[in-house]
Motif scaffolding. Structure first.
Motif, PDB file in Angstrom:
ATOM      1  N   THR A  12       0.843  -1.189   0.000  1.00 44.54           N
ATOM      2  CA  THR A  12       0.000   0.000   0.000  1.00 44.54           C
ATOM      3  C   THR A  12       0.881   1.244   0.000  1.00 44.54           C
ATOM      4  OG1 THR A  12      -1.776  -1.122   1.183  1.00 44.54           O
ATOM      5  CG2 THR A  12      -1.774   1.266   1.250  1.00 44.54           C
TER       6      THR A  12
ATOM      7  N   LYS B   8     -14.390   5.662   4.395  1.00 43.62           N
ATOM      8  CA  LYS B   8     -14.914   4.684   3.437  1.00 43.62           C
ATOM      9  C   LYS B   8     -15.263   5.414   2.145  1.00 43.62           C
ATOM     10  CE  LYS B   8     -19.047   3.206   4.423  1.00 43.62           C
ATOM     11  NZ  LYS B   8     -20.136   2.440   5.091  1.00 43.62           N
TER      12      LYS B   8
ATOM     13  N   ASP C 109     -12.993   1.629  -1.623  1.00 41.27           N
ATOM     14  CA  ASP C 109     -11.749   1.558  -0.863  1.00 41.27           C
ATOM     15  C   ASP C 109     -12.014   2.006   0.570  1.00 41.27           C
ATOM     16  OD1 ASP C 109      -9.076   1.028  -0.416  1.00 41.27           O
ATOM     17  OD2 ASP C 109      -8.352   2.350  -2.008  1.00 41.27           O
TER      18      ASP C 109
ATOM     19  N   LEU D  15      -9.635   4.151   3.267  1.00 40.81           N
ATOM     20  CA  LEU D  15      -8.387   4.897   3.324  1.00 40.81           C
ATOM     21  C   LEU D  15      -8.092   5.331   4.754  1.00 40.81           C
ATOM     22  CD1 LEU D  15      -8.902   7.207   0.212  1.00 40.81           C
ATOM     23  CD2 LEU D  15      -7.786   4.971   0.295  1.00 40.81           C
TER      24      LEU D  15
ATOM     25  N   ASP E 222      -3.146   8.864   3.449  1.00 36.09           N
ATOM     26  CA  ASP E 222      -3.813   8.820   2.154  1.00 36.09           C
ATOM     27  C   ASP E 222      -4.363  10.191   1.779  1.00 36.09           C
ATOM     28  OD1 ASP E 222      -3.471   6.073   1.441  1.00 36.09           O
ATOM     29  OD2 ASP E 222      -4.960   5.534   2.949  1.00 36.09           O
TER      30      ASP E 222
ATOM     31  N   ARG F 162      -3.600   2.303  -6.954  1.00 35.26           N
ATOM     32  CA  ARG F 162      -5.056   2.090  -6.940  1.00 35.26           C
ATOM     33  C   ARG F 162      -5.518   1.416  -8.224  1.00 35.26           C
ATOM     34  NH1 ARG F 162      -7.077   7.816  -4.207  1.00 35.26           N
ATOM     35  NH2 ARG F 162      -5.982   7.518  -2.220  1.00 35.26           N
TER      36      ARG F 162
ATOM     37  N   ASP G 179      -4.676  -2.243  -7.939  1.00 38.42           N
ATOM     38  CA  ASP G 179      -5.606  -2.907  -7.031  1.00 38.42           C
ATOM     39  C   ASP G 179      -6.944  -3.139  -7.718  1.00 38.42           C
ATOM     40  OD1 ASP G 179      -6.464  -3.752  -4.244  1.00 38.42           O
ATOM     41  OD2 ASP G 179      -7.878  -2.120  -4.625  1.00 38.42           O
ATOM     42  N   ALA G 180      -7.442  -2.142  -8.450  1.00 40.04           N
ATOM     43  CA  ALA G 180      -8.716  -2.294  -9.158  1.00 40.04           C
ATOM     44  C   ALA G 180      -8.624  -3.383 -10.222  1.00 40.04           C
ATOM     45  CB  ALA G 180      -9.120  -0.960  -9.795  1.00 40.04           C
TER      46      ALA G 180
ATOM     47  N   ARG H 224      -9.097  -7.802  -0.014  1.00 38.65           N
ATOM     48  CA  ARG H 224      -9.621  -6.678   0.772  1.00 38.65           C
ATOM     49  C   ARG H 224      -9.106  -6.748   2.210  1.00 38.65           C
ATOM     50  NH1 ARG H 224      -9.762  -3.704  -2.858  1.00 38.65           N
ATOM     51  NH2 ARG H 224      -8.434  -5.367  -3.576  1.00 38.65           N
TER      52      ARG H 224
ATOM     53  N   ARG I  13      -5.529  -5.750   2.352  1.00 38.12           N
ATOM     54  CA  ARG I  13      -5.421  -4.294   2.191  1.00 38.12           C
ATOM     55  C   ARG I  13      -5.695  -3.594   3.523  1.00 38.12           C
ATOM     56  NH1 ARG I  13      -4.709  -1.379  -2.247  1.00 38.12           N
ATOM     57  NH2 ARG I  13      -5.686   0.651  -2.558  1.00 38.12           N
TER      58      ARG I  13
ATOM     59  N   ARG J 174      -2.986  -1.363   5.788  1.00 40.61           N
ATOM     60  CA  ARG J 174      -3.215   0.043   6.119  1.00 40.61           C
ATOM     61  C   ARG J 174      -3.372   0.271   7.618  1.00 40.61           C
ATOM     62  NH1 ARG J 174      -6.218   1.383   1.161  1.00 40.61           N
ATOM     63  NH2 ARG J 174      -5.098   3.089   0.169  1.00 40.61           N
TER      64      ARG J 174
ATOM     65  N   TRP K 279     -17.493  -4.406  -0.757  1.00 42.95           N
ATOM     66  CA  TRP K 279     -16.171  -4.034  -1.279  1.00 42.95           C
ATOM     67  C   TRP K 279     -15.612  -5.086  -2.224  1.00 42.95           C
ATOM     68  CZ3 TRP K 279     -11.500  -2.940   2.491  1.00 42.95           C
ATOM     69  CH2 TRP K 279     -10.500  -2.248   1.809  1.00 42.95           C
TER      70      TRP K 279
END
Length: 234
Positions: A3, A52, A65, A67, A71, A125, A128-129, A148, A151, A155, A190
């Motif tokens: 990340t 969120k 996502d 964050l 971020d 990003r 990740d997508a 997810r 991730r 973070r 998500w």
């Protein structure tokens, strides 16, 4: 996947410039930093807390996502001048540096290395997508859910500390906790599945007994089990 945090990727002088250019705001849980389809031009650099990122499509919520500290929010609209692409909602108390998009761009122009920090965030990003889309074909819900959770641990994860019968607090090796209010329903929204499917995956091998999702905390007792879930259909 590693990340990339915008704040960490910034040159030191650009960080100081952003501090001077913006104001510090405290945002309560449930408040919106941005709303989808609006044209507000503020950029938020998160210093603490969690938000969120979500959109609404035909009455259904899709989470894009989650964050946290380091971020940035609103950088896309600052770059292209478009409308907000998503809602950003505070999950916890949030502290952020807030500044107008024009001032944000001025800092980037004055510190060329800062533009690479934005580029690194956007690239991460996008990867990740793409990974999430790839796991939809062929359909691989275990891999999507694992990505997810990984991730979130990357973070927000901190070593899990448990009190032993003798009163001593010990941190089990390789165990983590995520103190962010992300529910099983949120994880489903998500990762593209229903809450029931999330519960089914969590109750099956290889994560059964190794992973708990409560309302305000996620506990991962074995990262090996979580990584095994991410590779289940390899």
């Amino acid at each position: 996947m590693e990340t990339i945090r915008f704040w960490d990727a910034l040159p030191v002088r650009a960080r100081e410039a952003l501090r001077r250019a913006g104001v510090t705001a405290m945002i309560r849980p449930g408040a919106f930093l941005t709303r989808e389809h609006t044209r507000a031009s503020q950029v938020f650099v998160l210093r603490s807390g969690a938000v969120k990122v979500w959109v609404s499509r035909d009455g259904e919520i899709v989470i894009l996502d989650v964050l946290g500290a380091g971020d940035v929010v609103g950088e896309l609209e600052a770059v292209d001048g478009g409308t907000r692409h998503a809602n950003v909602e505070a999950l916890t108390p949030v502290e952020a540096i807030v500044l107008p998009a024009a001032r944000f761009r001025a800092v980037l122009d004055a510190h060329p290395g800062a533009a690479w920090a934005v580029a690194a965030v956007l690239a991460e990003r996008l990867r990740d997508a793409n990974d999430l889309r790839t796991a939809h074909f062929p359909d691989d819900p275990e891999r999507r859910l694992a990505s997810r959770l990984l991730r979130l641990v990357g973070r927000f994860g901190t070593p899990l500390k448990e009190e032993q019968p003798n009163g001593v607090t010990r941190a089990p090796e390789g165990a983590y906790q995520v103190q962010v209010p992300v529910t099983q329903q949120d994880l489903g929204r998500w990762s593209g599945m229903g809450r029931r499917k999330v519960a089914q995956i969590l109750a099956a091998d290889p994560v059964r007994g190794c992973l708990t999702v409560a309302r305000n905390m996620i506990v991962v007792r074995s990262m090996d089990a979580l990584h095994a879930l991410s590779r289940k259909d390899d």
